[in-house]
Write an enzyme that holds these catalytic residues in place. Structure first.
Site, PDB file in Angstrom:
ATOM      1  N   GLU A 294     -18.260 -74.125  72.044  1.00  0.00           N
ATOM      2  CA  GLU A 294     -17.457 -73.274  72.925  1.00  0.00           C
ATOM      3  C   GLU A 294     -17.476 -71.822  72.470  1.00  0.00           C
ATOM      4  OE1 GLU A 294     -14.157 -75.935  75.037  1.00  0.00           O
ATOM      5  OE2 GLU A 294     -13.246 -74.276  73.951  1.00  0.00           O
ATOM      6  N   HIS A 323     -29.557 -94.907  60.227  1.00  0.00           N
ATOM      7  CA  HIS A 323     -30.126 -96.061  60.928  1.00  0.00           C
ATOM      8  C   HIS A 323     -30.110 -95.833  62.435  1.00  0.00           C
ATOM      9  CE1 HIS A 323     -30.076 -98.325  57.166  1.00  0.00           C
ATOM     10  NE2 HIS A 323     -29.029 -97.562  56.917  1.00  0.00           N
ATOM     11  N   LYS A 436     -12.585 -76.209  85.138  1.00  0.00           N
ATOM     12  CA  LYS A 436     -11.125 -76.421  85.273  1.00  0.00           C
ATOM     13  C   LYS A 436     -10.684 -76.012  86.673  1.00  0.00           C
ATOM     14  CE  LYS A 436      -8.871 -75.879  80.699  1.00  0.00           C
ATOM     15  NZ  LYS A 436      -7.869 -75.127  79.950  1.00  0.00           N
TER      16      LYS A 436
HETATM   17  O1  PA5 Z   1     -10.512 -74.190  72.557  1.00  0.00           O
HETATM   18  C1  PA5 Z   1     -10.010 -74.067  73.654  1.00  0.00           C
HETATM   19  O2  PA5 Z   1      -9.523 -72.987  74.037  1.00  0.00           O
HETATM   20  C2  PA5 Z   1      -9.934 -75.237  74.609  1.00  0.00           C
HETATM   21  O3  PA5 Z   1     -10.627 -76.330  74.141  1.00  0.00           O
HETATM   22  C3  PA5 Z   1      -8.477 -75.642  74.829  1.00  0.00           C
HETATM   23  O4  PA5 Z   1      -7.921 -75.979  73.597  1.00  0.00           O
HETATM   24  C4  PA5 Z   1      -8.369 -76.806  75.789  1.00  0.00           C
HETATM   25  O5  PA5 Z   1      -8.975 -76.482  77.025  1.00  0.00           O
HETATM   26  C5  PA5 Z   1      -6.914 -77.185  76.017  1.00  0.00           C
HETATM   27  O6  PA5 Z   1      -6.201 -76.076  76.469  1.00  0.00           O
HETATM   28  P1  PA5 Z   1      -4.630 -76.006  76.395  1.00  0.00           P
HETATM   29  O7  PA5 Z   1      -4.210 -75.993  74.947  1.00  0.00           O
HETATM   30  O8  PA5 Z   1      -4.261 -74.766  77.107  1.00  0.00           O
HETATM   31  O9  PA5 Z   1      -4.121 -77.239  77.076  1.00  0.00           O
END
Ligand code: PA5
Length: 464
Positions: A294, A323, A436
């Site tokens: 990410e 393995h 999203k």
């Molecule tokens: O790293 C990130 O920003 C995302 O993975 C969020 O943690 C994830 O989408 C969950 O978001 P939120 O904490 O707003 O529910």
């Protein structure tokens, strides 16, 4: 302190075509790296830079409140149920799996010293959600709902189901079984928590989900099951101090960031495998995959150019994946950097009894499983180098709060430095937002009508 061994990525060991002349490269990048580290440390307190995670090791106030609440509820609950997804779940899963006694939820109350079991719902599979809710006694369950935005569909739908059940079962007192971790001011969960009177903790400003494990997001679940969070904080602080060193020859996060960057950009190796030789560290790989993917997978650089870059992270487990995946890693495309995590001292020393004399297995008798797992890590590294495959070995003295915190914090800093080398914004995730938004549109959320329309047009040919 944890150590990093990069010798098996050097051209002296794996040859010029696949290896790097690391001494030369470190010297070439010395000033760039020094500038990046100094700059990150200079910017970390400025609002809007998303670097507040670099200060979490020093947040004594949070530690105090977390410990106070954990002590207050101790003995009241048999289970902790964490609701969250992505950065709001992966860190908590990684640290509790690493630091709790293995098979924690199967231990008796006595073996757990009266501390609760812990469950992370994480995904939204209706069968597993129902399955878990069928076995949990909700009256004896503390629900920690974690979402920074306060509106993530997966988390909030889980929460709505659980809250409804709790209220039906406990009446007005249901609120004492909920603790919410969310933004200080904004978001729907903050509003609900205030209206309904839940205990709350804060996801601090300028800390993204994937960098939030050392905020209340991870600290609260840890403290609730009795993990020593002071030890964790000491690990972060000591690593932070070490990583403030602007000299690349002394800074392991900078070294690994640069090696990965150069392996990608100069040697065509844009896959990064995380392979701990420790089952307790298995979920550190899941956490790393999110952090690396990410943060570094972006289509634009900071100057607005189309770049479509990002090394792809892969999770593996030693010795299990020897393995499964190692055949590919040895003989398939030479496009990976493989990170081994090695544990010097396991909590247990498990001797293999000398009970068979067959030539094929007799040699195992009298040795320990500890020797075997580390021999496998060492031999796999050498075998990979025979095939000219680059590896990095990170060694932890042991799997404890101090070392695991160092490891995670080191990987966070490594990611931030890699982002600067790629010249991208490490801390946004527009590609996640797009999906999203489409989900909101599909599910009929107000304000997403336009997305719904465009989605329907795009899906129409698929429906015919
Ligand atoms: O790293 C990130 O920003 C995302 O993975 C969020 O943690 C994830 O989408 C969950 O978001 P939120 O904490 O707003 O529910």
């Amino acid at each position: 302190m944890i150590t990093l061994d990069y010798r098996y990525s050097d051209e002296m060991v794996i040859g010029h075509d696949n290896g790097l002349n690391l001494n030369d490269e470190f010297n070439k990048y010395k000033d760039t790296i020094a500038h990046i580290i100094a700059d990150l440390n200079k910017r970390k307190d400025k609002p809007g830079q998303w670097l507040q995670w670099m200060n979490l090791g020093y947040s004594e106030e949070t530690v105090w409140y977390v410990k106070e609440y954990a002590a207050m509820v101790q003995g009241r609950f048999d289970n902790i149920l964490v609701l969250g997804i992505g950065g709001s779940a992966l860190g908590g899963i990684a640290v509790t799996e690493a630091l709790l006694k293995p098979y924690w939820n199967l231990l008796s109350d006595e073996q757990r010293n009266g501390l609760p079991k812990i469950f992370f719902l994480d995904n939204i599979d209706p069968d597993t959600i129902k399955g878990l809710l069928d076995v949990l006694d909700l009256e004896k369950t503390l629900v920690n709902v974690i979402t920074k935005s306060g509106s993530t569909a997966e988390t909030m739908s889980q929460f709505m189901i659980v809250k409804d059940l709790l209220e039906k079962e406990l009446g007005d007192n249901y609120r004492y079984n909920i603790v919410a971790t969310t933004d200080k001011k904004t978001g729907i969960l903050r509003q609900i928590a205030e209206q309904e009177g839940y205990k709350t903790f804060v996801v601090p400003d300028d800390v993204g989900g994937r960098f939030s494990v050392f905020s209340a997001v991870g600290l609260l679940p840890m403290a609730l099951v009795g993990i020593d969070i002071d030890e964790v904080m000491n690990g972060i602080k000591d690593m932070d101090l070490a990583l403030k060193n602007t000299d690349i020859f002394e800074n392991i996060a900078a070294q690994n960031a640069l090696i990965h960057f150069l392996m990608d950009t100069k040697k065509g190796k844009n896959l990064s495998v995380m392979m701990p030789y420790s089952s307790r560290l298995k979920y550190v790989s899941d956490w790393y995959v999110q952090l690396w993917a990410e943060s570094l997978g972006k289509n634009k650089d900071k100057d607005g150019n189309d770049v479509h870059i990002g090394p792809t992270p892969i999770k593996a487990l030693g010795a299990t994946d020897q393995h499964s995946q190692i055949q590919l890693y040895n003989e398939g495309p030479n496009d990976k950097v493989i990170n081994f995590i090695r544990v010097a001292k396991f909590d247990n020393n498990l001797e293999i009894p000398n009970i068979f004399e067959y030539t094929g297995i007799g040699y195992l008798g009298g040795k320990t499983i500890n020797q075997l797992i580390n021999a496998e890590a060492d031999s796999t590294r050498v075998a990979l180098s025979d095939y000219s495959r680059p590896t990095i070995t990170i060694t932890l003295e042991r799997v404890d709060g101090y070392n695991v915190a160092q490891l995670l914090y080191m990987l966070e800093v490594q990611t931030a430095i890699a982002g600067e080398l790629y010249n991208i914004n490490t801390f946004d995730q527009p590609g996640v937002e797009q999906a999203k938004n489409y989900t909101y549109a599909l599910m009929g959320r107000a304000g997403y009508e336009e997305s719904a329309q465009s989605l329907q047009e795009k899906m129409a040919p698929l429906c015919n």
